[in-house]
Design an enzyme around this catalytic site. Structure first.
Site, PDB file in Angstrom:
ATOM      1  N   GLY A  10       8.215   4.776 -38.994  1.00  0.00           N
ATOM      2  CA  GLY A  10       9.117   5.812 -38.482  1.00  0.00           C
ATOM      3  C   GLY A  10      10.477   5.664 -39.139  1.00  0.00           C
ATOM      4  N   ARG A  72       3.110   6.277 -42.499  1.00  0.00           N
ATOM      5  CA  ARG A  72       2.497   5.118 -41.842  1.00  0.00           C
ATOM      6  C   ARG A  72       1.200   4.729 -42.567  1.00  0.00           C
ATOM      7  NH1 ARG A  72       5.415   4.320 -37.141  1.00  0.00           N
ATOM      8  NH2 ARG A  72       6.372   6.177 -36.235  1.00  0.00           N
ATOM      9  N   ASP A 103       7.461  -3.785 -38.131  1.00  0.00           N
ATOM     10  CA  ASP A 103       6.384  -4.775 -38.117  1.00  0.00           C
ATOM     11  C   ASP A 103       5.177  -4.364 -38.978  1.00  0.00           C
ATOM     12  OD1 ASP A 103       5.628  -7.340 -36.775  1.00  0.00           O
ATOM     13  OD2 ASP A 103       3.907  -6.114 -36.190  1.00  0.00           O
ATOM     14  N   THR A 125      13.936  -0.505 -37.540  1.00  0.00           N
ATOM     15  CA  THR A 125      13.248   0.248 -36.481  1.00  0.00           C
ATOM     16  C   THR A 125      14.260   0.553 -35.388  1.00  0.00           C
ATOM     17  OG1 THR A 125      11.719   0.172 -34.608  1.00  0.00           O
ATOM     18  CG2 THR A 125      12.280  -1.954 -35.567  1.00  0.00           C
ATOM     19  N   ASP A 127      13.499   0.780 -32.493  1.00  0.00           N
ATOM     20  CA  ASP A 127      13.039   0.064 -31.299  1.00  0.00           C
ATOM     21  C   ASP A 127      13.648  -1.346 -31.165  1.00  0.00           C
ATOM     22  OD1 ASP A 127      11.512   2.266 -30.900  1.00  0.00           O
ATOM     23  OD2 ASP A 127       9.564   1.282 -31.079  1.00  0.00           O
ATOM     24  N   ASP A 129      12.565  -4.169 -32.098  1.00  0.00           N
ATOM     25  CA  ASP A 129      11.604  -5.149 -31.576  1.00  0.00           C
ATOM     26  C   ASP A 129      11.068  -6.123 -32.629  1.00  0.00           C
ATOM     27  OD1 ASP A 129      10.089  -3.331 -32.956  1.00  0.00           O
ATOM     28  OD2 ASP A 129       8.716  -2.854 -31.316  1.00  0.00           O
ATOM     29  N   ARG A 162      20.376  16.558  -8.122  1.00  0.00           N
ATOM     30  CA  ARG A 162      19.003  16.369  -8.599  1.00  0.00           C
ATOM     31  C   ARG A 162      18.779  14.949  -9.101  1.00  0.00           C
ATOM     32  NH1 ARG A 162      18.859  21.723 -12.415  1.00  0.00           N
ATOM     33  NH2 ARG A 162      17.882  23.136 -10.929  1.00  0.00           N
ATOM     34  N   MET A 169      12.536   6.554 -26.608  1.00  0.00           N
ATOM     35  CA  MET A 169      11.514   5.848 -27.383  1.00  0.00           C
ATOM     36  C   MET A 169      11.517   4.359 -27.035  1.00  0.00           C
ATOM     37  SD  MET A 169      11.275   7.604 -31.089  1.00  0.00           S
ATOM     38  CE  MET A 169      10.498   9.204 -31.301  1.00  0.00           C
ATOM     39  N   GLY A 170      10.524   3.673 -27.513  1.00  0.00           N
ATOM     40  CA  GLY A 170      10.353   2.252 -27.197  1.00  0.00           C
ATOM     41  C   GLY A 170       8.904   2.062 -26.824  1.00  0.00           C
ATOM     42  N   ARG A 171       8.106   1.868 -27.870  1.00  0.00           N
ATOM     43  CA  ARG A 171       6.655   1.832 -27.695  1.00  0.00           C
ATOM     44  C   ARG A 171       6.207   0.573 -26.947  1.00  0.00           C
ATOM     45  NH1 ARG A 171       4.581   2.575 -33.287  1.00  0.00           N
ATOM     46  NH2 ARG A 171       4.098   4.763 -33.174  1.00  0.00           N
ATOM     47  N   GLU A 222       9.216   5.195 -23.270  1.00  0.00           N
ATOM     48  CA  GLU A 222       7.891   5.840 -23.394  1.00  0.00           C
ATOM     49  C   GLU A 222       6.732   4.869 -23.154  1.00  0.00           C
ATOM     50  OE1 GLU A 222       7.480   7.170 -27.482  1.00  0.00           O
ATOM     51  OE2 GLU A 222       7.916   5.167 -28.219  1.00  0.00           O
ATOM     52  N   HIS A 272      12.537  12.607 -30.999  1.00  0.00           N
ATOM     53  CA  HIS A 272      13.005  12.307 -32.352  1.00  0.00           C
ATOM     54  C   HIS A 272      14.490  12.602 -32.564  1.00  0.00           C
ATOM     55  CE1 HIS A 272       8.672  12.269 -32.593  1.00  0.00           C
ATOM     56  NE2 HIS A 272       8.823  11.453 -33.612  1.00  0.00           N
ATOM     57  N   GLN A 274      16.553  10.890 -31.302  1.00  0.00           N
ATOM     58  CA  GLN A 274      17.064   9.516 -31.417  1.00  0.00           C
ATOM     59  C   GLN A 274      16.947   8.974 -32.824  1.00  0.00           C
ATOM     60  OE1 GLN A 274      15.270   7.169 -27.746  1.00  0.00           O
ATOM     61  NE2 GLN A 274      14.201   9.051 -28.200  1.00  0.00           N
ATOM     62  N   ARG A 275      16.083   9.570 -33.633  1.00  0.00           N
ATOM     63  CA  ARG A 275      15.846   9.014 -34.962  1.00  0.00           C
ATOM     64  C   ARG A 275      16.522   9.817 -36.075  1.00  0.00           C
ATOM     65  NH1 ARG A 275       9.764   7.698 -34.968  1.00  0.00           N
ATOM     66  NH2 ARG A 275       9.765   9.095 -36.747  1.00  0.00           N
TER      67      ARG A 275
HETATM   68  O1  F6P Z   1       9.458   3.800 -35.124  1.00  0.00           O
HETATM   69  C1  F6P Z   1       9.174   3.485 -33.824  1.00  0.00           C
HETATM   70  C2  F6P Z   1       9.071   4.750 -33.031  1.00  0.00           C
HETATM   71  O2  F6P Z   1      10.287   5.423 -33.050  1.00  0.00           O
HETATM   72  C3  F6P Z   1       8.579   4.484 -31.621  1.00  0.00           C
HETATM   73  O3  F6P Z   1       9.608   4.257 -30.715  1.00  0.00           O
HETATM   74  C4  F6P Z   1       7.811   5.741 -31.322  1.00  0.00           C
HETATM   75  O4  F6P Z   1       6.772   5.499 -30.407  1.00  0.00           O
HETATM   76  C5  F6P Z   1       7.245   6.131 -32.632  1.00  0.00           C
HETATM   77  O5  F6P Z   1       8.102   5.617 -33.603  1.00  0.00           O
HETATM   78  C6  F6P Z   1       7.062   7.610 -32.797  1.00  0.00           C
HETATM   79  O6  F6P Z   1       6.492   7.842 -34.023  1.00  0.00           O
HETATM   80  P1  F6P Z   1       6.191   9.264 -34.665  1.00  0.00           P
HETATM   81  O7  F6P Z   1       7.419   9.648 -35.416  1.00  0.00           O
HETATM   82  O8  F6P Z   1       5.062   9.011 -35.569  1.00  0.00           O
HETATM   83  O9  F6P Z   1       5.920  10.225 -33.548  1.00  0.00           O
END
Ligand code: F6P
Length: 342
Positions: A10, A72, A103, A125, A127, A129, A162, A169-171, A222, A272, A274-275
């Site tokens: 990712g 990937r 990883d 990453t 994450d 991690d 409410r 995210m955070g697998r 997540e 996404h 966040q990314r």
């Molecule tokens: O790179 C890690 C991550 O951001 C995870 O937190 C998330 O589960 C995953 O990638 C999502 O990946 P994709 O972009 O393939 O949906």
């Protein structure tokens, strides 16, 4: 020497800042020829490259995504994949590869290293991690974005009385949820490392109501799951590294809270957002330091290693010791979050 650069997995804000640093020092200080490998390990399996000269890295520092693309792709899951990588490396005269990844991508770098491909890893990453490094680049930007989302959700939650759920995210680990939850003053933080009891979550929200707080903010990673249950997945498929596609735990938590407390609840999945986009100043500096250290490692012939942050120092650690050892959240931080949340 000819040095390849690839980014896999990712994306994370700061990849381009790493590429810029690696290429600039590689060309200007060491006189290397640099070559970009497209879309992670896919580019080495298929032989897909791009030029990486000083012109190509101009203006890259604040840019999100990756100019090299990412994927990937796992060569070890493809017919003859590792041999194709070695053949393409040889055919293109590549002496070493800087591998920017988490990883999975770095796991391939380690295995390819054992097959004779000299690699240096850069920890990436959102994450956070990866083991043996205090921070991966991209994480701090993701936390910043999640914190801003919490701040915005707070005001609308309060106005409407409410419960607002923010799924981040955070697998496998809850770093983003935890740090953003502390920074944004979340009332409940749910992370993969600590399976939750939904009744306890509801009770805490009801207690807040009794104390006159008619709104609550819940942050859920997540990968968080109820005690004794499996992860909530978006679909049944997984990627070439066996990672499931997570998503939906926020809706589960939201529905349950509305059902047991009777308080109107809304769910936001940050996903996404966040990314994507520009890295924070912290991540630009960290990514730059990592890039410089990675090309220095290449120059010193330190292969099979990953650059890492320890305290405020950049160090070099063995890829072998990093792979497969996920870094769970800091429990001290978790205890701090618990003072302010249920
Ligand atoms: O790179 C890690 C991550 O951001 C995870 O937190 C998330 O589960 C995953 O990638 C999502 O990946 P994709 O972009 O393939 O949906």
């Amino acid at each position: 020497m000819k040095i390849g650069v690839l980014s896999g997995g990712g994306d994370a804000p700061g990849i381009n800042a790493v590429i810029r640093a690696v290429v600039r020092k590689g060309i200007r200080n060491y006189g290397y020829e640099m070559i970009g490998i497209k879309d992670g390990w896919w580019g080495l399996v298929e032989g897909s490259f791009m030029s990486l000269d000083l012109e190509a890295i101009s203006g890259l520092l604040p840019r999100g995504g990756s100019i090299l693309g990412t994927s990937r792709t796992n060569p070890f899951k493809r017919e003859g994949g590792p041999q194709k990588v070695l053949d393409n490396v040889k055919k293109n005269g590549i002496d070493a590869v800087v591998v920017i990844g988490g990883d999975d991508t770095l796991g391939v770098a380690h295995k390819m290293g054992e097959l004779g491909l000299p690699c240096v890893g850069v920890p990436k990453t959102i994450d956070n991690d990866l083991g043996l490094t205090d921070y991966t680049f991209g994480f701090q930007t993701a936390v910043h974005i999640a914190c801003e989302a919490i701040d915005r959700l707070h005001t609308t939650a309060e106005a409407h009385h409410r419960v607002m759920i923010l799924e981040v995210m955070g697998r496998y680990t809850g770093w983003i949820a935890l740090e953003a939850g502390i920074a944004g003053g979340a009332d409940v933080v749910l992370i993969p490392e600590k399976p939750f009891d939904i009744n306890e979550v509801c009770q805490y929200i009801e207690q807040r109501l009794e104390r006159g707080k008619a709104f609550s903010l819940v942050v859920v990673a997540e990968g968080a799951k109820p005690k004794g249950a499996k992860n909530i997945v978006y679909g049944t498929g997984s990627d070439e590294f066996g990672n499931p596609r997570l998503g939906g735990v926020g809706y589960y938590v939201g529905k349950e809270i509305e059902r047991c407390t009777g308080i109107e609840t809304r769910v936001v999945v940050l996903g996404h957002l966040q990314r994507g986009g520009s890295p924070t100043a912290f991540d630009r500096v960290l990514a730059t330091r990592y890039g410089i250290a990675a090309i220095d490692s290449v120059h010193k012939g330190q292969f099979g290693q990953m650059v890492a942050l320890k305290g405020n120092k950049i160090v070099s650690v063995s890829l072998k010791d990093v792979i497969g050892k996920r870094k769970a959240v800091n429990l001290e931080l978790y205890e701090i979050a618990k003072v302010f949340s249920g």
